[in-house]
Design a protein around this motif. Sequence first.
Motif, PDB file in Angstrom:
ATOM      1  N   LYS A  84      -3.096   3.710   5.020  1.00  0.00           N
ATOM      2  CA  LYS A  84      -4.296   2.889   5.084  1.00  0.00           C
ATOM      3  C   LYS A  84      -4.287   1.821   3.997  1.00  0.00           C
ATOM      4  CE  LYS A  84      -7.538   6.044   7.241  1.00  0.00           C
ATOM      5  NZ  LYS A  84      -8.901   6.598   7.119  1.00  0.00           N
ATOM      6  N   ASN A 107       0.795  -1.228   0.000  1.00  0.00           N
ATOM      7  CA  ASN A 107       0.000   0.000   0.000  1.00  0.00           C
ATOM      8  C   ASN A 107       0.827   1.278   0.000  1.00  0.00           C
ATOM      9  OD1 ASN A 107      -2.970  -0.756   0.128  1.00  0.00           O
ATOM     10  ND2 ASN A 107      -2.065  -2.105   1.651  1.00  0.00           N
ATOM     11  N   SER A 108       2.054   1.207   0.496  1.00  0.00           N
ATOM     12  CA  SER A 108       2.884   2.417   0.532  1.00  0.00           C
ATOM     13  C   SER A 108       3.329   2.855  -0.866  1.00  0.00           C
ATOM     14  CB  SER A 108       4.111   2.205   1.420  1.00  0.00           C
ATOM     15  OG  SER A 108       4.971   1.229   0.871  1.00  0.00           O
ATOM     16  N   ARG A 148       5.225  15.079   4.458  1.00  0.00           N
ATOM     17  CA  ARG A 148       5.172  14.527   3.095  1.00  0.00           C
ATOM     18  C   ARG A 148       6.476  13.816   2.736  1.00  0.00           C
ATOM     19  NH1 ARG A 148       0.352  15.064   1.485  1.00  0.00           N
ATOM     20  NH2 ARG A 148      -0.883  16.864   2.084  1.00  0.00           N
ATOM     21  N   GLU A 196      -2.543   9.539   4.422  1.00  0.00           N
ATOM     22  CA  GLU A 196      -3.298  10.703   4.888  1.00  0.00           C
ATOM     23  C   GLU A 196      -2.383  11.531   5.778  1.00  0.00           C
ATOM     24  OE1 GLU A 196      -6.691   9.367   7.073  1.00  0.00           O
ATOM     25  OE2 GLU A 196      -7.811   8.846   5.257  1.00  0.00           O
ATOM     26  N   CYS A 197      -2.139  12.764   5.383  1.00  0.00           N
ATOM     27  CA  CYS A 197      -1.318  13.690   6.163  1.00  0.00           C
ATOM     28  C   CYS A 197      -2.272  14.678   6.830  1.00  0.00           C
ATOM     29  CB  CYS A 197      -0.351  14.413   5.217  1.00  0.00           C
ATOM     30  SG  CYS A 197       0.776  15.561   6.018  1.00  0.00           S
ATOM     31  N   THR A 257      -6.491  -0.847   1.403  1.00  0.00           N
ATOM     32  CA  THR A 257      -7.585  -0.603   0.459  1.00  0.00           C
ATOM     33  C   THR A 257      -8.946  -0.609   1.151  1.00  0.00           C
ATOM     34  OG1 THR A 257      -7.572  -2.952  -0.093  1.00  0.00           O
ATOM     35  CG2 THR A 257      -6.378  -1.491  -1.562  1.00  0.00           C
ATOM     36  N   ASN A 262       1.313   3.344  -3.251  1.00  0.00           N
ATOM     37  CA  ASN A 262       0.222   4.147  -3.786  1.00  0.00           C
ATOM     38  C   ASN A 262       0.074   5.414  -2.933  1.00  0.00           C
ATOM     39  OD1 ASN A 262      -2.215   5.302  -4.537  1.00  0.00           O
ATOM     40  ND2 ASN A 262      -3.311   3.359  -4.648  1.00  0.00           N
ATOM     41  N   PRO A 263       0.441   6.580  -3.466  1.00  0.00           N
ATOM     42  CA  PRO A 263       0.353   7.822  -2.675  1.00  0.00           C
ATOM     43  C   PRO A 263      -1.038   8.108  -2.119  1.00  0.00           C
ATOM     44  CG  PRO A 263       1.506   8.208  -4.750  1.00  0.00           C
ATOM     45  CD  PRO A 263       0.946   6.813  -4.808  1.00  0.00           C
ATOM     46  N   ASP A 264      -2.083   7.579  -2.778  1.00  0.00           N
ATOM     47  CA  ASP A 264      -3.449   7.809  -2.312  1.00  0.00           C
ATOM     48  C   ASP A 264      -3.762   7.089  -1.006  1.00  0.00           C
ATOM     49  OD1 ASP A 264      -3.915   9.384  -4.536  1.00  0.00           O
ATOM     50  OD2 ASP A 264      -4.805   7.732  -5.686  1.00  0.00           O
ATOM     51  N   ARG A 265      -2.917   6.169  -0.582  1.00  0.00           N
ATOM     52  CA  ARG A 265      -3.141   5.415   0.663  1.00  0.00           C
ATOM     53  C   ARG A 265      -2.660   6.176   1.905  1.00  0.00           C
ATOM     54  NH1 ARG A 265      -6.194   2.796  -2.001  1.00  0.00           N
ATOM     55  NH2 ARG A 265      -5.715   0.829  -2.990  1.00  0.00           N
TER      56      ARG A 265
END
Length: 111
Positions: A71, A49-50, A91, A57-58, A73, A52-55
């Motif tokens: 997170k 999962n890491s 980031r 949350e900052c 999927t 995929n930048p969409d996973r």
Amino acid sequence: MAGKFEIYKDKAGEFRFRLKAGNGQNILGSEGYAKKPSCMNGVESVKKNSQNPDRFECHQTPSGKWTFRLKATNGQVIGTSQTYSSESGCRNGMKSVATSSAGATIDDQTA
């Protein structure tokens, strides 16, 4: 630079992992798992999962610091970061998790 996952037992007897960057700094920590195989599944989930930048949350804490969560999927939190003084630091930490976890070794400290 590849990092390392450390598998360990906490004071409550639960299995946890932490991801360390190539420089030895802790960059991601897990929740507690009752069983070691579940903890190992968490490690594999971070690796996947890491990438995929969409996973990630900052977010900013009430004290003005920054943290991130990774997170799966299904929306479950796999790992959380340390706190950062700036959003850009946060980031950069997310990028470090993606880079460090891809080829990370596993150091099982429970064996």
